[in-house]
Design an enzyme around this catalytic site. Structure first.
Site: not given
Ligand code: XMP
Length: 517
Positions: A57, A84-85, A172, A174, A231, A373
């Protein structure tokens, strides 16, 4: 939102990467949900919790803007990974930890040296390239923690308290720029949290089918608007598997569809799958509303309102149906002002042309509400949705109208439909569509002089828009072989009477957009 699967709760502390963390966790086979900081503890208590990930963040733990995280999250007895944060917050609130406020951010790649390749870093040894983006940094770690890795600029890059199963990474894991990021997340999910790894297409599909069956009951009926896109197609498939012919699909032909779109949808859903499908020919109604309209926003609004009117009229024919099916996806549902707990939903407003009125007085059935998605495609494939529909390029709700610059008329729609069909079929036949996000034609409000045979022509120009993108948010123009471009251009000019010039759009997004309107 509660889930029946064992899940990881991702607490959104304001990071731009929160959704990415959720996707990475799911890609690794574990169910995850996102909670805004202020609601996280309640959400955690309402689920079968396997572990918690605290996101990054932009705030400082010392700032008034710091997200209101409840330290009770650290008392639930499950493993916690602070990214991180998230790590800084843990070190700030736990005894013995200290965070140093910094004026500048460290941003970009750094080499991390692993001192202890166990637990979270199991199998991650030596020098590892990681992606950092932080301001403050941890100065001393709470009691019970030990250091596992550091970098030249960051003395505490990875820390762990094995007894309490608390872990912190300053980088990070991710983002794809971090080497071994996926392995580190897998270590957390499986080595530390012991997740069951049951989040795969088959399980997702079965779970959603079961949920629809429970919601709709023994004799409920569902009306669902198909758009021709992925979708609504997958949503229809799930509902159909759940309740069979108590699903009624409506497909609105607004006259702004691509060539053969109506027949592909009818074939895939009605003939092939036996779904109850009503195609409504509303082209005149839409084109009537678009007559004389040239402003892009007014066009979009006219189409949106007309869609709602048409759908409402059709749905009346099914007035015994008490449920409305929709293909809403997870990113549309996640609350945006997550950190401070506002209730504003993230909605790509101008993109949601399919948004339906709430005065239909029907209960919503949204089987994709918890899915990203890529998961929707996987589930669709697993359930046997036609590949032609699954692999379709994204197509805007307002259809060809936003690709006809200026007034939309039936004649201009026909011109564009033919030109676009040549672009699409030539690119697909050459196999050049792999790696492209979208490839289509745009009809310009420009006429130019040409010569055909011995005669002068004064006809329309069209542009080729061919883009590469990961998510449509940013895009670059895509490269096509010159011979292929030549073939497309020749075919359009020779075969589409009314177009005598083809130009190539070589603009990236930003500052341009993908669609012209
Ligand atoms: P832009 O033109 O904003 O488009 O760069 C980004 C992506 O979104 C698609 N798009 C839409 N999709 N309804 C949709 O469902 C819309 O109104 C809409 N407008 C743009 C566009 O095709 C591209 O993939």
């Amino acid at each position: 939102m509660s889930s029946e699967s064992r899940g990881i709760l991702i607490v959104d502390l304001g990071a731009q990467y929160t959704q990415l963390i959720a996707r990475r966790v799911r890609e690794a086979g574990a169910w995850s949900e996102i909670a805004p900081a202020v609601k996280a503890l309640d959400q955690a208590r309402g689920m079968d919790l396997g572990g918690i990930i605290l996101s990054g963040g932009p705030a400082s733990v010392y700032s008034d803007e710091a997200p209101p995280v409840d330290p009770g999250l650290l008392e639930l007895g499950v493993p916690v990974l602070g990214i991180c944060y998230g790590m800084q917050w843990m070190c700030h609130v736990l005894d013995g930890g200290e965070v140093l406020a910094a004026d500048e951010r460290e941003y970009g790649h750094t080499q991390m040296q692993v001192a202890d390749a166990t637990g979270l870093l199991d199998g991650v040894e030596g020098e590892v390239r990681v992606w950092m983006s932080h301001g403050d940094r941890v100065e001393s770690i709470p009691s019970g923690f030990r250091l596992q890795a550091s970098s030249a600029t960051c003395p505490f890059a990875v820390v762990a308290d094995d007894a309490r199963r608390f872990y912190g990474v300053q980088f990070h894991p991710e983002v794809s720029h971090t080497e071994r990021g996926r392995d580190i997340l897998r270590n957390f999910l499986y080595g530390i949290c012991g997740m069951p790894g049951d989040w795969v297409a088959e399980g997702i599909a079965e779970r959603e089918i079961r949920k629809v069956r429970e919601l709709v009951g023994e004799d409920g009926e569902v009306v669902l608007g198909l758009s021709g896109g992925v979708d609504s197609a997958v949503a229809a498939m799930i509902v159909h598997k759940a309740i069979g012919d108590r699903l009624h699909c409506i497909f609105v032909d607004n006259g702004l569809l691509r060539k053969n779109e109506v027949s592909v949808v009818e074939e895939a859903f009605h003939q092939h799958l036996g779904m109850d499908l009503t195609t409504v020919d509303a082209a005149d109604r839409f084109l009537g509303k678009l007559a004389g309209v040239t402003d892009p926003e007014l066009k979009r609004k006219a189409i949106g309102y007309t869609f709602i009117d048409v759908f409402r009229d059709e749905a009346k024919r099914f007035n015994h149906a008490n449920f409305l099916g929709q293909g809403t996806l997870y990113p549309d549902v996640i609350e945006s002002v997550a950190v401070h707990g506002g209730n504003t939903a993230v909605i790509k407003s101008h993109h949601n042309v399919g948004g339906l009125p709430d005065d239909l007085e029907m209960e919503l059935v949204e089987p994709l509400r918890e899915l990203f998605k890529d998961e929707v495609r996987e589930v669709g494939r697993h359930l046997g949705v036609d590949e032609r529909i699954l692999m379709r390029q994204p197509f805007p709700g307002p259809g060809l109208a936003v690709r006809i610059v200026g007034e939309v008329t039936q004649e201009r729609c026909e011109l564009l439909r033919e030109a676009d069909h040549i672009v699409t079929s030539e690119i697909q036949a050459a196999g050049a569509h792999e790696g492209l996000w979208q490839y289509f034609a745009v009809l310009l409000p420009v006429k130019s002089v040409g010569v055909m045979g011995d005669a002068r022509t004064y006809e329309n120009a069209c542009a080729l828009r061919i883009v590469e993108s990961q998510d449509g948010m940013t895009a670059d123009w895509g490269y096509l072989d010159h011979e292929l471009l030549r073939k497309i251009s020749n075919r359009i000019i020779n075969e589409v009477r009314g177009i005598n010039r083809v130009v190539l759009d070589i603009s990236s997004k930003p500052p341009s957009t993908i669609e012209w309107e």
